[in-house]
Design an enzyme around this catalytic site. Structure first.
Site, PDB file in Angstrom:
ATOM      1  N   ILE A  85       0.844  -1.192   0.000  1.00 31.16           N
ATOM      2  CA  ILE A  85       0.000   0.000   0.000  1.00 31.16           C
ATOM      3  C   ILE A  85       0.880   1.244   0.000  1.00 31.16           C
ATOM      4  O   ILE A  85       1.800   1.352   0.804  1.00 31.16           O
ATOM      5  CB  ILE A  85      -0.893   0.015   1.266  1.00 31.16           C
ATOM      6  CG1 ILE A  85      -1.682  -1.296   1.363  1.00 31.16           C
ATOM      7  CG2 ILE A  85      -1.815   1.225   1.267  1.00 31.16           C
ATOM      8  CD1 ILE A  85      -2.223  -1.585   2.755  1.00 31.16           C
ATOM      9  N   CYS A  86       0.580   2.160  -0.908  1.00 32.64           N
ATOM     10  CA  CYS A  86       1.299   3.426  -0.942  1.00 32.64           C
ATOM     11  C   CYS A  86       0.499   4.447  -0.132  1.00 32.64           C
ATOM     12  O   CYS A  86      -0.506   4.974  -0.604  1.00 32.64           O
ATOM     13  CB  CYS A  86       1.474   3.893  -2.382  1.00 32.64           C
ATOM     14  SG  CYS A  86       2.420   5.420  -2.499  1.00 32.64           S
TER      15      CYS A  86
END
Length: 153
Positions: A85-86
């Site tokens: 996840i960014c």
């Protein structure tokens, strides 16, 4: 020691008063290996989906953020095919915004918000990001299809 007592406190709070649409629990007897589920939000392409996440709590928690990744495939510009996840709160400064005052509950709530409001300007998946920006109908259709295929119970 501080980590263990803090994690126990956070987990009991997550059990007693979970954020809406979020559940979190210990995986087997490992205190540093957690699982979570996030329900896809209403009026998003992830609606009715149940997304499983893995949370690995590092030795230095809360001075280092937990490593969180999606186990359920999700079609999203800020989440890659490995489930990474960014999101700035999942990274240490100077690049990230993690602070020891944050907790697992706030992180899961931030991920839930990211699912509802993608950030196409900081993508992990460039092709999905441009689809989100320039052909939103196609993005919504693909995201719904993935949710039906991978996140339906």
């Amino acid at each position: 020691m501080q980590r263990a007592s803090r994690l126990k406190r956070e987990l009991s709070l997550l059990t007693a008063e979970p954020p809406p649409g979020i559940t979190c629990w210990q995986n087997e007897s490992q205190l540093d290996d957690l699982r979570a589920q996030i329900l896809g939000g209403a009026d998003t392409p992830y609606e009715k989906g149940i997304f499983d996440l893995e949370i690995v709590v590092p030795e230095r928690y809360p001075f280092e953020p937990p490593k969180i990744r999606f186990l359920t495939p999700i079609y999203h510009p800020n989440i890659d095919s490995a489930g990474r996840i960014c999101l700035d709160v999942l990274k240490l400064p100077p690049k990230g915004a993690w602070r020891p005052s944050l907790n697992i509950s706030t992180l899961l709530t931030s991920i839930q918000l990211l699912m509802a409001e993608p950030n196409p300007d900081d993508p992990l998946m460039a092709d999905i990001s441009s689809e989100y920006k320039y052909n939103k109908q196609l993005f919504l259709r693909n995201a719904r299809e993935w949710t039906e295929r991978h996140a339906s119970q």
